[in-house]
Write a protein that holds these residues in place. Structure first.
Motif, short mmCIF file in Angstrom:
data_model
loop_
_atom_site.label_atom_id
_atom_site.label_comp_id
_atom_site.label_asym_id
_atom_site.label_seq_id
_atom_site.Cartn_x
_atom_site.Cartn_y
_atom_site.Cartn_z
N GLU A 1 0.82 -1.22 0.00
CA GLU A 1 0.00 0.00 0.00
C GLU A 1 0.85 1.27 0.00
N LEU A 2 2.02 1.22 0.63
CA LEU A 2 2.91 2.39 0.63
C LEU A 2 3.55 2.59 -0.74
N GLY A 3 3.90 1.50 -1.38
CA GLY A 3 4.44 1.60 -2.74
C GLY A 3 3.40 2.14 -3.70
N CYS A 4 2.16 1.70 -3.52
CA CYS A 4 1.07 2.17 -4.38
C CYS A 4 0.77 3.65 -4.15
N LYS B 1 5.93 4.65 10.11
CA LYS B 1 6.08 3.52 11.04
C LYS B 1 6.15 2.19 10.31
N GLN B 2 5.33 2.00 9.29
CA GLN B 2 5.35 0.72 8.57
C GLN B 2 6.71 0.45 7.92
N LEU B 3 7.35 1.48 7.38
CA LEU B 3 8.67 1.29 6.76
C LEU B 3 9.72 0.99 7.84
N ASP B 4 9.65 1.73 8.94
CA ASP B 4 10.58 1.48 10.04
C ASP B 4 10.44 0.05 10.56
N ASP B 5 9.19 -0.41 10.74
CA ASP B 5 8.94 -1.78 11.22
C ASP B 5 9.45 -2.81 10.21
N ALA B 6 9.24 -2.56 8.93
CA ALA B 6 9.71 -3.49 7.89
C ALA B 6 11.24 -3.56 7.87
N ALA B 7 11.89 -2.43 8.08
CA ALA B 7 13.36 -2.39 8.11
C ALA B 7 13.89 -3.22 9.28
N VAL B 8 13.32 -3.02 10.46
CA VAL B 8 13.75 -3.76 11.65
C VAL B 8 13.50 -5.26 11.46
#
Length: 143
Positions: free
Chosen positions: A53-56, A87-94
């Protein structure tokens, strides 16, 4: 006929022997081989899952993490140093970095924990994927 050894010659021999003995005592002990330190080496660092959804929505960013690599080559502590502001990107990175593996750093030939900084960048796709149109429909139907 051999001549007897004179007293001054014995002194010179004795002095030479004493000098050699004292120099031998000053000799440096055998040096141990130098064992070089090594830094951690990435073994397996698969990219993080980019939330669709963030990419979209054309949202990207960079999360910078402080990662402690343990003696077994696995991250033992992960902290966000700089947020991507999502937050979603930070969580995905971790989550991604938690699964990475390294060859551990060494000091004096022994594995040792070290801290490194890791930037994890999420760049929206250059061409909008087909799956985004399904996402758009689902989003529209929720409203």
């Amino acid at each position: 006929m051999t001549s007897p050894v004179s007293f001054p010659s014995l002194r010179i021999v004795a002095a030479t022997v004493a000098l050699c003995a004292s120099l031998a005592a000053c000799k440096k002990p055998a040096e141990e081989p130098i064992i070089r330190s090594t830094e951690p080496l990435a073994v397996s660092t698969p990219p993080p899952a980019y939330p669709m959804e963030l990419g979209c929505e054309d949202i990207g960013g960079t999360t910078v993490l402080k990662v402690v690599i343990g003696v077994e080559g696995k991250p033992t502590d992960i902290r966000i140093v700089q947020t991507s502001k999502t937050k979603q990107l930070d969580d995905a990175a971790v989550a991604a970095v938690r699964g990475w593996t390294f060859r551990a750093a060494t000091r004096a030939g022994k594995p040792t924990p070290v801290s490194i900084q890791v930037p994890v960048t999420f760049a929206p796709p250059a061409v909008r994927p087909e799956s985004c149109f399904v996402y758009d429909e689902e989003k529209k139907n929720k409203l």
